[in-house]
Structures are given as C-alpha cells and as structure tokens.
Design a protein around this motif. Structure first.
Motif, mmCIF file in Angstrom:
data_model
loop_
_atom_site.group_PDB
_atom_site.id
_atom_site.type_symbol
_atom_site.label_atom_id
_atom_site.label_comp_id
_atom_site.label_asym_id
_atom_site.label_seq_id
_atom_site.Cartn_x
_atom_site.Cartn_y
_atom_site.Cartn_z
ATOM 1 N N CYS A 295 0.810 -1.229 0.035
ATOM 2 C CA CYS A 295 -0.212 0.171 0.167
ATOM 3 C C CYS A 295 0.724 1.110 -0.046
ATOM 4 N N GLU A 296 0.424 2.264 -0.488
ATOM 5 C CA GLU A 296 0.827 3.690 -0.473
ATOM 6 C C GLU A 296 -0.185 4.745 0.613
ATOM 7 N N ILE A 297 0.027 5.271 1.388
ATOM 8 C CA ILE A 297 -0.796 6.081 2.153
ATOM 9 C C ILE A 297 -0.166 7.251 2.253
ATOM 10 N N ARG A 298 -0.708 8.436 1.607
ATOM 11 C CA ARG A 298 -0.130 9.653 1.950
ATOM 12 C C ARG A 298 -1.069 10.806 2.208
ATOM 13 N N SER A 299 -0.935 11.578 3.168
ATOM 14 C CA SER A 299 -1.737 12.668 3.689
ATOM 15 C C SER A 299 -3.099 12.270 3.937
ATOM 16 N N SER A 300 -3.157 10.962 4.811
ATOM 17 C CA SER A 300 -4.362 10.444 5.167
ATOM 18 C C SER A 300 -4.529 9.948 6.706
ATOM 19 N N ILE A 301 -5.578 9.884 7.117
ATOM 20 C CA ILE A 301 -5.868 9.362 8.589
ATOM 21 C C ILE A 301 -6.519 8.033 8.289
ATOM 22 N N ILE A 302 -6.096 6.942 9.066
ATOM 23 C CA ILE A 302 -6.270 5.743 9.018
ATOM 24 C C ILE A 302 -7.036 5.425 10.528
ATOM 25 N N ALA A 316 -4.102 12.422 -0.720
ATOM 26 C CA ALA A 316 -4.987 13.731 -0.067
ATOM 27 C C ALA A 316 -6.200 13.832 -0.250
ATOM 28 N N THR A 317 -7.156 14.036 0.618
ATOM 29 C CA THR A 317 -7.024 13.675 1.899
ATOM 30 C C THR A 317 -7.796 12.642 2.552
ATOM 31 N N CYS A 318 -7.688 11.382 2.554
ATOM 32 C CA CYS A 318 -8.514 10.213 2.910
ATOM 33 C C CYS A 318 -8.679 10.277 4.480
ATOM 34 N N VAL A 319 -9.836 9.935 4.974
ATOM 35 C CA VAL A 319 -10.061 9.943 6.378
ATOM 36 C C VAL A 319 -10.800 8.610 6.534
ATOM 37 N N VAL A 320 -10.316 7.469 6.992
ATOM 38 C CA VAL A 320 -10.952 6.322 7.204
ATOM 39 C C VAL A 320 -11.408 6.136 8.782
ATOM 40 N N ALA A 327 -11.257 -2.033 0.344
ATOM 41 C CA ALA A 327 -10.888 -3.278 -0.577
ATOM 42 C C ALA A 327 -9.437 -3.124 -0.953
ATOM 43 N N PRO A 328 -8.862 -4.473 -1.456
ATOM 44 C CA PRO A 328 -7.520 -4.427 -1.975
ATOM 45 C C PRO A 328 -7.538 -3.643 -3.264
ATOM 46 N N ALA A 329 -6.340 -3.202 -3.623
ATOM 47 C CA ALA A 329 -6.280 -2.288 -4.710
ATOM 48 C C ALA A 329 -6.916 -1.215 -4.975
ATOM 49 N N SER A 330 -7.667 -0.634 -3.939
ATOM 50 C CA SER A 330 -8.331 0.671 -4.066
ATOM 51 C C SER A 330 -7.658 1.770 -4.253
ATOM 52 N N GLU A 331 -7.741 2.716 -5.189
ATOM 53 C CA GLU A 331 -7.295 4.110 -5.335
ATOM 54 C C GLU A 331 -8.260 5.250 -4.962
ATOM 55 N N LEU A 332 -7.764 5.947 -3.835
ATOM 56 C CA LEU A 332 -8.703 6.994 -3.259
ATOM 57 C C LEU A 332 -7.756 8.115 -2.924
ATOM 58 N N SER A 333 -8.620 9.310 -3.329
ATOM 59 C CA SER A 333 -7.855 10.718 -3.002
ATOM 60 C C SER A 333 -8.925 11.653 -3.127
ATOM 61 N N GLY A 334 -8.608 12.921 -2.678
ATOM 62 C CA GLY A 334 -9.621 13.891 -2.542
ATOM 63 C C GLY A 334 -10.067 14.136 -1.312
ATOM 64 N N ASP A 335 -11.264 14.654 -1.063
ATOM 65 C CA ASP A 335 -11.989 14.660 0.234
ATOM 66 C C ASP A 335 -12.745 13.535 0.468
ATOM 67 N N VAL A 336 -12.108 12.326 0.744
ATOM 68 C CA VAL A 336 -12.695 10.834 0.827
ATOM 69 C C VAL A 336 -12.807 10.809 2.431
ATOM 70 N N ARG A 337 -14.044 10.456 2.766
ATOM 71 C CA ARG A 337 -14.694 10.016 4.386
ATOM 72 C C ARG A 337 -15.271 8.865 4.225
ATOM 73 N N LEU A 338 -14.596 7.869 4.808
ATOM 74 C CA LEU A 338 -15.134 6.493 4.563
ATOM 75 C C LEU A 338 -15.636 5.881 6.400
ATOM 76 N N GLY A 339 -16.971 5.836 6.359
ATOM 77 C CA GLY A 339 -17.243 5.473 7.675
ATOM 78 C C GLY A 339 -18.577 6.262 8.185
ATOM 79 N N GLY A 340 -19.342 5.826 9.159
ATOM 80 C CA GLY A 340 -20.380 6.652 9.721
ATOM 81 C C GLY A 340 -20.850 5.908 11.045
ATOM 82 N N VAL A 341 -22.250 6.628 11.312
ATOM 83 C CA VAL A 341 -22.857 5.864 12.424
ATOM 84 C C VAL A 341 -23.874 4.817 11.999
#
Length: 341
Positions: A295-302, A316-320, A327-341
């Motif tokens: 994996c490559e993780i840049r400017s993100s919060i896991i 930049a800037t993913c927040v997981v 999922a494996p081999a995902s490509e994500l960038s921009g204002d990405v927010r994954l997760g909720g209530v």
C-alpha cells in the motif's frame, strides 16, 4: 490560577473520526490532544481547571477517573443541553464557583502562547476581559479583532467577507476573564462569546487584546490534524510523554512494522500492523489500524482498527473511520470520508 477548557463541540469537520471520539481526545503522536493542552496550562501556573463537556462526556471522565490530566486537577461540568461558547463558560464557572480571574481555553487549539504574559497584560490594562490574537493570511474564517494603540478592542467582527477584514489579527481562542464577565452573559440558553459577549464588552470599552505570533493551530479539520502531528514529529513540543521519534516518524513500541516499509512524517500508533513494501507519508495510523502489503498511504488518516487492503493507494486527504475496510487495490484521493454511524 484556574481555567475553563471548552471541549463540548461535536467535531463535525473531523468525522468520521469523531463519531466515537471527541476531537480533543484524538492523539497527537500517541498522546491525547487534551493532555498537551493541560501540560501547557500547568507550565503557566494553572493548578485547577473545569472541562466544559457536552459531546461524549463519558470519554473524558472514563479516561481520567481520578480527575487529573497532566498534573492539572479537573472538575467535569457536563452541559444539560448545548449552550454555545459563552453559555458553556457561564455554566462551567458557576458549576465550579469561580470568584477570581480565570482563563478560558478552546481545547482544540494548539499554541505556544505565553499565557503568563497574557495574564500580565490583562492586569496591567485593568481589563474586564482580554483576548489573545494571532495573525493569519486569510481572516475570513475567524473572528477579527481590531484594536486601538492601547490594545483596547474597538470592534469584534465575526467571519468577515474575504478581503473586507479590518485587520488580519484573529481571535486565537485563549481568554482572560474577570468574574464580572459572567454578568454580561445571559443567564439561560445558548449564548455565543464571539457574537454576543465580546461585542457587548467592546461597546463598554472593557475588552482588550494582545497580539502574539507564536505557534498557533486550530486542529478542527483533517488537514490541520495531520499538520499538528507532522509539526510534533518535526520538533514542536506537545507532551513530555512523547519519545522515540526517529527520522521524522513515530511508531508505538506495540506496533508491528515490516522492515521493508518506508515511513516519512508518519505516526503509527499502538497495535498497528504495517505490511511489506508499504509507504506511509504525512499520515496518521490510529490504534489497531492495519495496512496490508504494497500500500501507499499519503496525507491520510486511518482510524482505529481500520484495514487497508493490499496494494491500495490513498492520497490527500482520505479519512478512514474506525473498523472500516478498504478493498484491496483501491485508489482513493480527494476529500474522501469512509465510515459513519
């Protein structure tokens, strides 16, 4: 001296991280933000403080059951309903029966402000209230505070349109109050210190402000939270508890990191697992996060216990969020927010 620390906000700009954790409990290089704030207060003679709580109050109370944070004795004042900033100050001060000069601190602001100098300025000017000011390039997102030559506040302009601010000096979120300020706050309901109390005090000519260009950062966005961590990695003091920063990265002794992984300006918290040939740059892995091989993780919060599938690339800037799976081999960038209530 005593202080009120405002920590009641929901931290909506940092979601999904703040669905389960108040933003002041998020760690900076492994140490909760609130602990660094309290260490700074203690260095300036603050012995007692009130945590003004609203959102997820039990997270603070359970973390510090002995009512001490970084050497500062704590009283927990839990708002019965959202009271806004001035309402929270009113409630906390009366709850703790403050009857002398006290500090008010926004708990999500990191600063190297000389608080002792601010208190001395306040007393020298016989002020009813004093605001710390900080210069910024774009003041349109903040409360702008023009002053006279003597430091007396002439107006308080909350979030002026871009290009129309009378000064670039903004409200930096640290105040010195006399108990009489409480009389200027409506006795019930929601009251804003920025929109209601400060303009009233400015009109009465009892509000002063001191400018200071020391380190200052509002940590309320993912980008700012990442910057706060990177600043600590690069030498800004946050807490005396932080050790073993090496090559501008910090890894908990309880983390498992493959020797082939490359880290730069990276925070890897306890119980994290980092696989083979992983690159982590300008990023934060919170407790229990797993980053699989390649994996490559840049400017993100896991987030805590989140899993990033092998050969994924996050920019930049993913927040997981907590316990999310990418999922494996995902490509994500921009204002990405994954997760909720």
């Amino acid at each position: 001296m005593k202080s009120i620390i405002l920590v009641g906000g929901k931290g909506t700009r940092l979601r999904p991280l703040t669905y389960e954790t108040p933003k002041q409990m998020l760690p900076l290089v492994g140490v909760p933000m609130i602990e660094g704030v309290c260490e700074s207060l203690a260095q300036h003679g603050v012995t007692d403080a009130v945590l003004s709580l609203g959102y997820l109050p039990d997270r603070f109370i359970e973390a510090y059951p002995e009512n001490v944070i970084a050497g500062v004795r704590m009283t927990y004042a839990v708002e019965p309903e959202p009271l806004d900033t001035a309402g929270a100050v009113r409630f906390a001060a009366k709850f703790a029966q403050f009857n002398e000069t006290f500090l008010v601190i926004n708990g999500d602001v990191l600063t190297d402000l000389d608080i002792s100098r601010l208190v001395a300025f306040h007393r020298e000017h016989a002020a009813q209230a004093t605001i710390a000011l900080h210069p910024v390039e774009d003041p349109s997102r903040f409360g702008v505070v023009p002053t006279g030559d003597d430091g007396r506040v002439t107006a308080f302009v909350e979030k002026p349109p871009r290009g129309e601010a009378p000064t670039n000096l903004i409200n930096a979120g640290t105040y010195v109050f006399e108990p009489s300020v409480l009389d200027a706050i409506a006795p019930t309901g929601r009251v804003s210190v920025e929109r209601d109390t400060f303009p009233k005090l400015a009109a009465s000519r009892t509000l002063f402000a001191m400018a200071d260009d020391s380190y200052w950062l509002d940590t309320g966005t993912p980008q700012a939270y990442l910057k706060a961590n990177v600043d600590v990695l690069n030498g800004r003091k946050h807490s005396g508890q932080i050790s073993n920063i090496a090559e501008r990265s910090w890894c908990s002794r309880d983390a498992t990191i493959d020797p082939s992984a490359r880290l730069n300006n990276a925070v890897v918290d306890r119980d994290c697992v980092v696989g083979a040939n992983v690159v982590i740059e300008d990023s934060v892995l919170l407790a229990g996060a797993v980053v699989q091989a390649g994996c490559e993780i840049r400017s993100s919060i896991i987030g805590p216990e989140a899993v990033i599938g092998s050969y994924s690339r996050l920019g930049a800037t993913c927040v997981v969020g907590a316990k999310e799976h990418v999922a494996p081999a995902s490509e994500l960038s921009g204002d990405v927010r994954l997760g909720g209530v």
